[in-house]
Design an enzyme around this catalytic site. Structure first.
Site, PDB file in Angstrom:
ATOM      1  N   GLU A 101      -0.615  -9.020  -0.315  1.00  0.00           N
ATOM      2  CA  GLU A 101      -2.140  -9.745  -0.748  1.00  0.00           C
ATOM      3  C   GLU A 101      -2.921  -9.244  -1.364  1.00  0.00           C
ATOM      4  O   GLU A 101      -4.233 -10.015  -1.401  1.00  0.00           O
ATOM      5  CB  GLU A 101      -2.894  -8.083   0.438  1.00  0.00           C
ATOM      6  N   GLU A 129       4.124  -5.634   7.117  1.00  0.00           N
ATOM      7  CA  GLU A 129       3.952  -4.289   8.129  1.00  0.00           C
ATOM      8  C   GLU A 129       4.207  -4.149   9.573  1.00  0.00           C
ATOM      9  O   GLU A 129       4.813  -2.623  10.331  1.00  0.00           O
ATOM     10  CB  GLU A 129       2.141  -4.370   7.803  1.00  0.00           C
ATOM     11  N   ALA A 177       0.944  -1.143   0.329  1.00  0.00           N
ATOM     12  CA  ALA A 177       0.131  -0.199   0.017  1.00  0.00           C
ATOM     13  C   ALA A 177       0.849   1.391  -0.113  1.00  0.00           C
ATOM     14  O   ALA A 177       2.115   1.229   0.685  1.00  0.00           O
ATOM     15  CB  ALA A 177      -0.478   0.283   1.284  1.00  0.00           C
ATOM     16  N   GLY A 181       0.513  -5.080   0.660  1.00  0.00           N
ATOM     17  CA  GLY A 181      -0.695  -4.866   0.236  1.00  0.00           C
ATOM     18  C   GLY A 181      -0.502  -5.392  -1.199  1.00  0.00           C
ATOM     19  O   GLY A 181      -1.135  -6.328  -1.943  1.00  0.00           O
TER      20      GLY A 181
HETATM   21  N1  COA Z   1       4.661   2.972  -0.746  1.00  0.00           N
HETATM   22  C1  COA Z   1       5.563   4.380  -1.070  1.00  0.00           C
HETATM   23  N2  COA Z   1       6.111   4.169  -1.415  1.00  0.00           N
HETATM   24  C2  COA Z   1       6.642   3.048  -2.002  1.00  0.00           C
HETATM   25  C3  COA Z   1       6.247   2.085  -1.670  1.00  0.00           C
HETATM   26  C4  COA Z   1       5.428   1.861  -0.864  1.00  0.00           C
HETATM   27  N3  COA Z   1       4.574   0.628  -0.298  1.00  0.00           N
HETATM   28  N4  COA Z   1       7.088   1.146  -2.166  1.00  0.00           N
HETATM   29  C5  COA Z   1       8.224   1.717  -2.451  1.00  0.00           C
HETATM   30  N5  COA Z   1       7.760   2.918  -2.696  1.00  0.00           N
HETATM   31  C6  COA Z   1       8.669   4.203  -3.020  1.00  0.00           C
HETATM   32  C7  COA Z   1      10.293   4.362  -2.776  1.00  0.00           C
HETATM   33  O1  COA Z   1       9.647   6.002  -1.784  1.00  0.00           O
HETATM   34  C8  COA Z   1      10.807   5.019  -3.980  1.00  0.00           C
HETATM   35  O2  COA Z   1      10.495   6.307  -4.137  1.00  0.00           O
HETATM   36  P1  COA Z   1      11.062   8.364  -4.264  1.00  0.00           P
HETATM   37  O3  COA Z   1      12.314   7.254  -6.006  1.00  0.00           O
HETATM   38  O4  COA Z   1      10.096   9.032  -4.933  1.00  0.00           O
HETATM   39  O5  COA Z   1      12.042   8.441  -3.026  1.00  0.00           O
HETATM   40  C9  COA Z   1      10.799   4.503  -4.850  1.00  0.00           C
HETATM   41  O6  COA Z   1       9.113   3.057  -5.038  1.00  0.00           O
HETATM   42  C10 COA Z   1      11.404   3.141  -4.892  1.00  0.00           C
HETATM   43  O7  COA Z   1      11.750   2.446  -4.006  1.00  0.00           O
HETATM   44  P2  COA Z   1      13.159   2.647  -2.803  1.00  0.00           P
HETATM   45  O8  COA Z   1      13.114   1.797  -1.720  1.00  0.00           O
HETATM   46  O9  COA Z   1      14.129   3.607  -3.239  1.00  0.00           O
HETATM   47  O10 COA Z   1      13.661   1.038  -4.058  1.00  0.00           O
HETATM   48  P3  COA Z   1      14.438  -0.084  -3.215  1.00  0.00           P
HETATM   49  O11 COA Z   1      15.180  -1.011  -3.936  1.00  0.00           O
HETATM   50  O12 COA Z   1      16.166   1.222  -2.979  1.00  0.00           O
HETATM   51  O13 COA Z   1      13.703  -1.044  -2.436  1.00  0.00           O
HETATM   52  C11 COA Z   1      11.939  -2.400  -1.681  1.00  0.00           C
HETATM   53  C12 COA Z   1      12.946  -1.218  -2.760  1.00  0.00           C
HETATM   54  C13 COA Z   1      10.683  -2.883  -1.760  1.00  0.00           C
HETATM   55  C14 COA Z   1      12.353  -2.986  -0.325  1.00  0.00           C
HETATM   56  C15 COA Z   1      11.729  -0.705  -0.671  1.00  0.00           C
HETATM   57  O14 COA Z   1      11.316   0.239  -1.378  1.00  0.00           O
HETATM   58  C16 COA Z   1      10.781  -1.347   0.615  1.00  0.00           C
HETATM   59  O15 COA Z   1      10.938  -1.933   1.544  1.00  0.00           O
HETATM   60  N6  COA Z   1       9.111  -0.394   0.094  1.00  0.00           N
HETATM   61  C17 COA Z   1       7.905  -0.991   1.350  1.00  0.00           C
HETATM   62  C18 COA Z   1       7.119  -1.964   1.533  1.00  0.00           C
HETATM   63  C19 COA Z   1       6.637  -2.368   2.175  1.00  0.00           C
HETATM   64  O16 COA Z   1       6.904  -2.020   3.747  1.00  0.00           O
HETATM   65  N7  COA Z   1       4.897  -2.111   1.601  1.00  0.00           N
HETATM   66  C20 COA Z   1       4.600  -2.599   2.953  1.00  0.00           C
HETATM   67  C21 COA Z   1       3.596  -0.990   3.002  1.00  0.00           C
HETATM   68  S1  COA Z   1       1.816  -1.032   3.983  1.00  0.00           S
END
Ligand code: COA
Length: 260
Positions: free
Chosen positions: A115, A135, A66, A112
């Protein structure tokens, strides 16, 4: 119909829905959830569409969760409403579609995203896919059905561990856990899913819709899956598909199901 955050294409009865926010790793914001709802609703009512494949844009992510930026400042009420609306309009909606939905998990499927994949009828992953429910690392719990569907799919102990550690598993582990049905090289992911779709399309769409309902009934509070199955089984006897299927068998030819 034109969408901002998703792409919808169809060919030979198979629709492909692609979540298309690659710069945000296809994170599900409110608008994307609402567009997905509209797309699934439209596809379900199109008799030409027999199978739906859902995937993420780019090579890195299916859906990274999400959109955290949207709910970071939510109140208790807003949080509960977010989960309730999302479950109703997308996650439960997909699970209960009559049209089979295959998740083609092409990369990160987190929160999400996992999910959504779990709400689909089954999952195929590419070798680079990573799955998890992170989460609790954000101070919240999965809210789009993750605490219910993950134990259904992989068992309570493994689900508890994944949720408590907020860790990710790779595609091979997901296969071992039966979270996904197959793991294939990324370039072959969609064609592999289309191959399964073609097998599904040989069968009665009405029977498939009823089978989805009966299987899902097992996991619904207060519903007796065996009774649902009996009712759905009986229903099939009144359909044109049943007449065609049985007649074709007796005439030693392939059935052409009208979907009625
Ligand atoms: N919500 C909003 N933005 C998200 C996102 C999310 N769940 N997951 C990734 N993004 C965005 C990042 O903020 C980043 O945006 P920016 O370039 O404007 O800063 C972009 O997507 C790329 O992500 P980034 O974190 O730079 O890539 P990465 O390769 O370093 O890491 C992940 C990849 C998937 C490990 C990392 O993005 C992450 O942990 N995301 C969140 C996962 C999460 O907790 N999901 C559950 C949400 S309830």
């Amino acid at each position: 119909m034109n969408y901002e955050n998703i792409l919808v294409a169809d060919q030979n009865g198979i629709a492909t829905v692609t979540i298309n926010r690659p710069d945000k790793l296809n994170a599900l914001n409110k608008n994307t959830i609402s567009e997905l709802h509209e797309a699934f609703k439209t596809l379900q009512h199109n008799p030409e569409i027999r199978v739906i494949v859902v995937t993420g844009s780019g090579e890195k992510a299916f859906v990274a969760g999400a959109d955290i930026s949207e709910f970071a400042n939510f109140s208790i009420e807003e949080g509960a409403q977010l989960a309730a609306q999302g479950q109703e309009s997308l996650f439960d909606y997909v699970e209960n579609l009559k049209t089979p939905v295959i998740a083609a998990v092409n990369g990160f499927a987190l929160g999400g995203g996992l999910e959504l994949a779990m709400a689909c009828h089954f999952r195929v992953a590419s070798e680079n896919a990573k799955m998890g429910l992170p989460e609790t690392s954000l101070g919240v719990i999965p809210g789009y059905g993750g605490t219910q569907r993950l134990p259904q799919l992989i068992g309570k102990g493994r689900a508890m561990e994944m949720i408590m550690t907020a860790g990710m598993i790779n595609a091979e582990q997901a296969l071992q856990f039966s979270l996904v049905n197959y793991v294939v090289p990324q370039p072959e992911l969609l064609s592999f899913c289309y191959g399964i779709a073609e097998k599904i399309m040989k069968n009665s769409p009405i029977a498939i819709g009823k089978a989805i309902k009966a299987v899902n009934a097992n996991f619904k509070e207060g519903e007796d899956g065996f009774k649902t199955e009996i009712k759905a089984f009986g229903y099939c006897f009144g359909t044109e598909d049943f007449k065609e299927g049985t007649t074709a068998f007796l005439e030693k030819r392939k059935p052409v199901f009208p979907g009625k």
